[in-house]
Design an enzyme around this catalytic site. Structure first.
Site, PDB file in Angstrom:
ATOM      1  CE  LYS A 189     -30.575  29.529   1.725  1.00 53.97           C
ATOM      2  NZ  LYS A 189     -30.220  30.558   2.451  1.00 53.97           N
TER       3      LYS A 189
ATOM      4  CD  GLN B   1     -27.637  33.003   1.832  1.00 58.32           C
ATOM      5  OE1 GLN B   1     -28.816  32.927   1.672  1.00 58.32           O
ATOM      6  NE2 GLN B   1     -26.735  32.181   2.326  1.00 58.32           N
TER       7      GLN B   1
ATOM      8  CG  ASP C  92     -32.948  33.242   7.196  1.00 58.95           C
ATOM      9  OD1 ASP C  92     -32.775  32.002   6.746  1.00 58.95           O
ATOM     10  OD2 ASP C  92     -32.546  34.033   6.696  1.00 58.95           O
TER      11      ASP C  92
HETATM   12  N1  GUN Z   1     -25.746  32.036   5.693  1.00 57.47           N
HETATM   13  C1  GUN Z   1     -25.616  30.572   6.030  1.00 57.47           C
HETATM   14  N2  GUN Z   1     -26.823  30.074   6.321  1.00 57.47           N
HETATM   15  C2  GUN Z   1     -27.916  30.986   6.349  1.00 57.47           C
HETATM   16  C3  GUN Z   1     -29.154  30.839   6.457  1.00 57.47           C
HETATM   17  O1  GUN Z   1     -29.697  29.832   6.834  1.00 57.47           O
HETATM   18  N3  GUN Z   1     -29.818  32.059   6.096  1.00 57.47           N
HETATM   19  C4  GUN Z   1     -29.357  33.074   5.714  1.00 57.47           C
HETATM   20  N4  GUN Z   1     -30.141  34.174   5.478  1.00 57.47           N
HETATM   21  N5  GUN Z   1     -27.935  33.238   5.452  1.00 57.47           N
HETATM   22  C5  GUN Z   1     -27.189  32.055   5.900  1.00 57.47           C
END
Ligand code: GUN
Length: 287
Positions: free
Chosen positions: A48, A92, A115
């Site tokens: 990311k 996350q 998100d």
């Molecule tokens: N863990 C797995 N996929 C995601 C996501 O799309 N966003 C976040 N914040 N955590 C995750």
């Protein structure tokens, strides 16, 4: 069988975003919070941040120990909510057990919730109102759009009901809009005879987190298969990434299928970048 190239589609989207960012008066900013040292989470977070650097989004990575208190995390989020240089906040998941995921998600300003997990964004999504939409389902819909895959009136079977993928995906696919308008069935861990549903799917979206769960005998000839799974399985000395779909037996029966890796994964990141730019524009009254 046609392969859906998520990597190329994501690269194309990122290129367009990069151009758009150069034309904005404010540089969009994303703050990513990583707690603990789960290797999968570390890998996702790194990807990311790398994408931000590539396209000109300001980014900061905040790493906190597994033992961090919920209060400290909530205070950190509040200071990011007030930070003028930050337009997107991503914590996350999964979080350590002593921290409430719901509390954390609700602490993030819904305007910075890139998100799309905040109840305000989820509620707005369900009502068909403008919202920040979860990145993986949004990326899947973008792929359907990019490959001009008709979904109207089709039977879309989603395997998995997570808050991150299955649930929001089901809400999106049943909406009265292009590249949705499907009849939606959601299967999950308590569904009996899953194959009885998957065999009816015109569009099958597998998001269960179980390696090669969907096999060739479970799908119908001519279907479209979207594989959301990223399962790390040990293959001798090495780790290998395997989807929720047994590609070898399923692919020959499909008209379109996403590979793992290089399918949905890169699209999730591209949509996170898109949401960050959208959030920045919204906060700066450009939308
Ligand atoms: N863990 C797995 N996929 C995601 C996501 O799309 N966003 C976040 N914040 N955590 C995750």
């Amino acid at each position: 069988m046609n392969l859906i190239d998520g990597k190329a589609t994501a690269a194309h989207i990122l290129e367009n975003l990069m151009t758009e960012i150069t034309q904005l008066s404010h540089r969009p900013g994303l703050s990513v919070i990583l707690i603990g040292n789960n290797p999968a989470s570390q890998a996702y977070v790194n990807a990311k941040i790398k994408a931000c650097n590539k396209i000109g989004i300001y980014s900061e990575l905040i790493t906190l120990p597994e033992t961090v208190s919920e209060d400290y995390l909530l205070e950190k989020i509040e200071s990011l909510n007030q930070d003028k240089n930050i337009h997107g906040i991503l914590v996350q998941l999964p979080l350590p057990r002593h921290i409430s995921t719901n509390k954390v998600i609700e602490a993030i300003s819904y305007q910075k919730d890139v998100d799309g997990f905040h109840p305000i964004n989820m509620g707005r999504l369900a009502k068909g109102l403008p919202a920040l939409i979860p990145c993986t389902p949004k990326g899947i819909q973008e792929l359907l759009k990019f490959y001009n895959i008709e979904t109207e009136g089709k039977h879309c079977v989603i395997v998995g009901r997570s808050n991150i993928v299955g649930m929001p995906m089901s809400v999106m696919m049943m909406q009265n809009m292009p590249f949705a308008n499907a009849t939606v069935t959601v299967c999950h861990s308590k569904t009996k005879n899953i194959e009885q549903y998957t065999r009816q799917a015109d569009i099958l979206i597998a998001a269960v987190g179980s390696p090669k769960k969907i096999t060739g005998d479970m799908v119908k000839e001519g279907c479209v298969v979207i594989d959301v799974g990223i399962n790390r399985v040990q293959n001798g000395e090495k780790y290998q990434l395997v989807g929720d779909v047994d590609f070898e037996s399923v692919a020959p029966k499909t008209t379109y299928i996403t590979p793992v890796p290089g399918g949905v994964g890169p699209m999730t990141i591209a949509m996170l970048m898109k949401n960050t730019v959208e959030a920045a524009k919204m906060i700066n009254n450009l939308l």
